[in-house]
Scaffold this active site. Structure first.
Site, PDB file in Angstrom:
ATOM      1  NE  ARG A  56      11.561 -62.980 -49.092  1.00 17.23           N
ATOM      2  CZ  ARG A  56      12.032 -61.815 -49.543  1.00 17.23           C
ATOM      3  NH1 ARG A  56      11.188 -60.830 -49.790  1.00 17.23           N
ATOM      4  NH2 ARG A  56      13.311 -61.649 -49.752  1.00 17.23           N
TER       5      ARG A  56
ATOM      6  NE  ARG B 244      14.845 -55.026 -53.569  1.00 19.51           N
ATOM      7  CZ  ARG B 244      13.934 -54.059 -53.713  1.00 19.51           C
ATOM      8  NH1 ARG B 244      14.106 -53.142 -54.606  1.00 19.51           N
ATOM      9  NH2 ARG B 244      12.877 -53.997 -52.926  1.00 19.51           N
ATOM     10  CB  THR B 245      14.361 -62.014 -53.182  1.00 22.50           C
ATOM     11  OG1 THR B 245      15.004 -61.098 -52.304  1.00 22.50           O
ATOM     12  CG2 THR B 245      14.909 -63.403 -52.935  1.00 22.50           C
TER      13      THR B 245
ATOM     14  CE  LYS C   7      -7.731 -75.310 -52.144  1.00 25.31           C
ATOM     15  NZ  LYS C   7      -7.599 -76.200 -53.304  1.00 25.31           N
TER      16      LYS C   7
ATOM     17  CG  HIS D  52      17.291 -62.546 -47.524  1.00 20.17           C
ATOM     18  ND1 HIS D  52      17.390 -63.402 -48.606  1.00 20.17           N
ATOM     19  CD2 HIS D  52      16.672 -61.427 -47.981  1.00 20.17           C
ATOM     20  CE1 HIS D  52      16.848 -62.812 -49.671  1.00 20.17           C
ATOM     21  NE2 HIS D  52      16.411 -61.622 -49.311  1.00 20.17           N
TER      22      HIS D  52
HETATM   23  N1  ASP Z   1      14.435 -57.234 -48.951  1.00 15.11           N
HETATM   24  C1  ASP Z   1      15.098 -57.557 -47.711  1.00 15.11           C
HETATM   25  C2  ASP Z   1      14.412 -58.714 -47.009  1.00 15.11           C
HETATM   26  O1  ASP Z   1      13.517 -59.309 -47.556  1.00 15.11           O
HETATM   27  C3  ASP Z   1      15.275 -56.378 -46.846  1.00 15.11           C
HETATM   28  C4  ASP Z   1      14.022 -55.720 -46.343  1.00 15.11           C
HETATM   29  O2  ASP Z   1      12.912 -56.143 -46.667  1.00 15.11           O
HETATM   30  O3  ASP Z   1      14.155 -54.741 -45.606  1.00 15.11           O
HETATM   31  O4  ASP Z   1      14.791 -59.040 -45.912  1.00 15.11           O
END
Ligand code: ASP
Length: 308
Positions: free
Chosen positions: A108, A57-58, A87, A136
């Site tokens: 991320r 999703r993100t 590397k 997040h």
């Molecule tokens: N997608 C969310 C996160 O990346 C929640 C999860 O992974 O549980 O934190």
């Protein structure tokens, strides 16, 4: 109100003004999207999405958000194995290089604090899309937008946060935003092993937010306006046994969902494993797929705010 340069933590939001502005902008983006009249303010701009941990999703919602506003995207979806990190390149060096190609970076990473390191090295805005068990923040923006849309307001909401409060970074980011609203009360529901870290508990106390901690689900959800369920974060456990012991601690099924307040909503940042049964999906209170869609609109509003 000073303009945010990077978005690393929801503690950067000192009051609700910017939040309300982003929610209003996201709502307008949604209307324009449905009417196919979206403006293209980010034409010619490039977003880099740099993901050292898995995401569906993100990453997709940021990329869709950028493209809907006329911009384009360069991406490393598996940067831990496919970028120069293998590397031995430092985050700071990677960011210095990527910022030469992109107007903003969504990152991320598996390490708490990595987004801050990236921001310190970056001449372009860095957005934290999850830093280990840290935060997040843009998920929390999506969550506030969702509560606003579904309940009409956040003020006065009784919010039950359920599951892995120790490792769940979405909760760590949501709490500081909820604390900005009036008369919000919070019920923290988790097994003893997965309680909210002390630093977030102290934060709630310092802000005078009403909250209780419990390991009992039934009583906690009965009067809640928001039932926010989290996944037990398997990837953060040191052993399979420790994970197995708590993984199914709480399961929201159709019967529990039917007995919630008639106006309550059920939220989850997704992905879910067993903590919400599929038979809940048909309940009108199940807001998690709407929440996932809302995330794209709030990310559009955020990119527009940072870049336009
Ligand atoms: N997608 C969310 C996160 O990346 C929640 C999860 O992974 O549980 O934190």
């Amino acid at each position: 109100m000073q303009k945010l340069r990077h978005v690393l933590s929801t503690k950067q939001f000192g009051d609700t003004r910017l939040l309300e502005q982003l929610c209003a902008s996201a709502a307008q983006m949604e209307l324009d999207d449905v009417a196919r009249t979206l403006p293209q303010p980010l034409r010619g701009r490039i977003l880099a999405t740099l993901f050292y941990e898995p995401s569906t999703r993100t990453r997709f919602s940021f990329e869709a958000a950028m493209q809907k506003l006329g911009g384009s995207v360069i991406t490393a979806e598996n940067a831990k194995d496919s970028s120069s990190a293998t590397k031995g390149e430092t985050i700071a060096d990677t960011i210095r290089v990527v910022s030469g190609y992109a107007d903003a970076i969504v990152m991320r990473h598996y390490e708490e604090g990595a987004a801050k390191k990236a921001a310190d090295a970056s001449p372009v805005p860095v957005i934290n899309a999850g830093d280990g068990v840290g935060e997040h923040p843009t998920q929390a923006l999506a969550d506030v937008f969702t509560i606003n849309k579904e309940l009409g307001k956040v003020d006065g909401a009784k919010v039950a946060l359920i599951g892995d409060l120790l490792n769940g970074r979405t909760i760590h980011s949501l709490l500081p935003l909820l604390a900005l609203y009036r008369d919000v009360s919070i019920i923290l529901v988790s097994p003893k092993q997965l309680r909210l870290p002390v630093k977030y508990v102290s934060f709630l106390e310092s802000k005078g937010v009403r909250f209780v901690e419990t390991d009992k689900l039934a009583g906690a959800v009965r009067s809640a306006d928001v039932v926010y369920v989290t996944r037990v974060q398997r990837e953060r456990f040191l052993s399979a046994e420790e994970y197995e012991a708590v993984k199914d601690a709480y399961i929201i099924d159709a019967k529990i969902a039917d007995n919630l307040k008639s106006t309550a909503i059920i939220m989850h940042a997704l992905p879910r494993v067993n903590e919400i049964s599929p038979d809940v999906d048909a309940n009108y209170r199940a807001a998690y797929f709407r929440q996932a869609k809302n995330a794209m609109y709030i990310r559009m509003a955020l990119l527009n705010y940072l870049l336009a």
